[in-house]
Write a protein that holds these residues in place. Sequence first.
Motif, short mmCIF file in Angstrom:
data_model
loop_
_atom_site.label_atom_id
_atom_site.label_comp_id
_atom_site.label_asym_id
_atom_site.label_seq_id
_atom_site.Cartn_x
_atom_site.Cartn_y
_atom_site.Cartn_z
N LYS A 69 -27.67 27.34 -12.86
CA LYS A 69 -26.36 27.15 -12.27
C LYS A 69 -26.66 26.79 -11.03
O LYS A 69 -26.68 26.22 -9.71
N ASP A 70 -27.45 27.98 -10.43
CA ASP A 70 -27.64 28.93 -8.69
C ASP A 70 -28.81 27.54 -9.05
O ASP A 70 -29.39 27.41 -7.50
N ILE A 71 -29.68 27.38 -9.32
CA ILE A 71 -30.93 26.16 -9.63
C ILE A 71 -30.63 25.12 -8.78
O ILE A 71 -30.49 24.23 -8.21
N GLY A 72 -29.38 24.16 -9.89
CA GLY A 72 -28.52 22.97 -9.62
C GLY A 72 -27.61 23.27 -8.50
O GLY A 72 -27.72 22.05 -8.09
N ALA A 73 -27.12 23.94 -8.22
CA ALA A 73 -26.78 24.45 -6.20
C ALA A 73 -27.63 24.04 -5.56
O ALA A 73 -27.04 23.27 -4.82
N GLU A 77 -27.67 17.63 -6.96
CA GLU A 77 -27.08 16.58 -5.72
C GLU A 77 -27.57 16.52 -4.95
O GLU A 77 -27.74 16.48 -3.32
N GLY A 78 -28.68 15.69 -4.53
CA GLY A 78 -29.91 14.88 -4.16
C GLY A 78 -30.61 15.40 -3.23
O GLY A 78 -31.19 15.27 -2.04
N LEU A 121 -31.56 20.01 -12.25
CA LEU A 121 -31.28 19.37 -11.52
C LEU A 121 -29.99 19.43 -12.03
O LEU A 121 -28.66 18.75 -11.66
N ASP A 122 -29.70 18.43 -12.98
CA ASP A 122 -28.40 17.92 -13.23
C ASP A 122 -27.11 19.66 -14.14
O ASP A 122 -26.48 19.09 -14.61
N GLY A 123 -27.98 20.63 -14.37
CA GLY A 123 -26.83 21.48 -13.89
C GLY A 123 -27.21 22.50 -15.62
O GLY A 123 -26.42 23.24 -15.40
#
Length: 125
Positions: A69-73, A77-78, A121-123
């Motif tokens: 989750k933290d990696i995705g955040a 989102e670009g 990246l997609d969560g």
Amino acid sequence: MTQDWKQPRSTDHGTATHGSLAASLVVVLGICVSVAWPTRAVASQALAQKYACVACHQPTAKAVGPSWKDIGARYGEGKGTAAQLAASIKAGSSGKWGAMPMPAQAQIPDADLQSLAQWALDGAK
């Protein structure tokens, strides 16, 4: 004695064939859609397990490394690309998430790195 029940009427036959074809198309498209999207997520979760990423990374809580989750955040989102994240995973890093270094993962094939990076990246969904 006539056997009308064995011979379809020309108007019924056309409608039945058209309806049957349309129903078959809907079923095939539905299967393709339902199989294609979850497969990527399942495959990426399987890759995370296969390459022991889950030993250091958990879905929502920091373990040895940051959570998915933290990696995705941070990178989603670009803010970053899958290619950039895959390169970082492959090369390893230190200091990005604290004192614990990320060991290089050069043994993972590039295609799998790309899938894992995009999944993160997609969560990680």
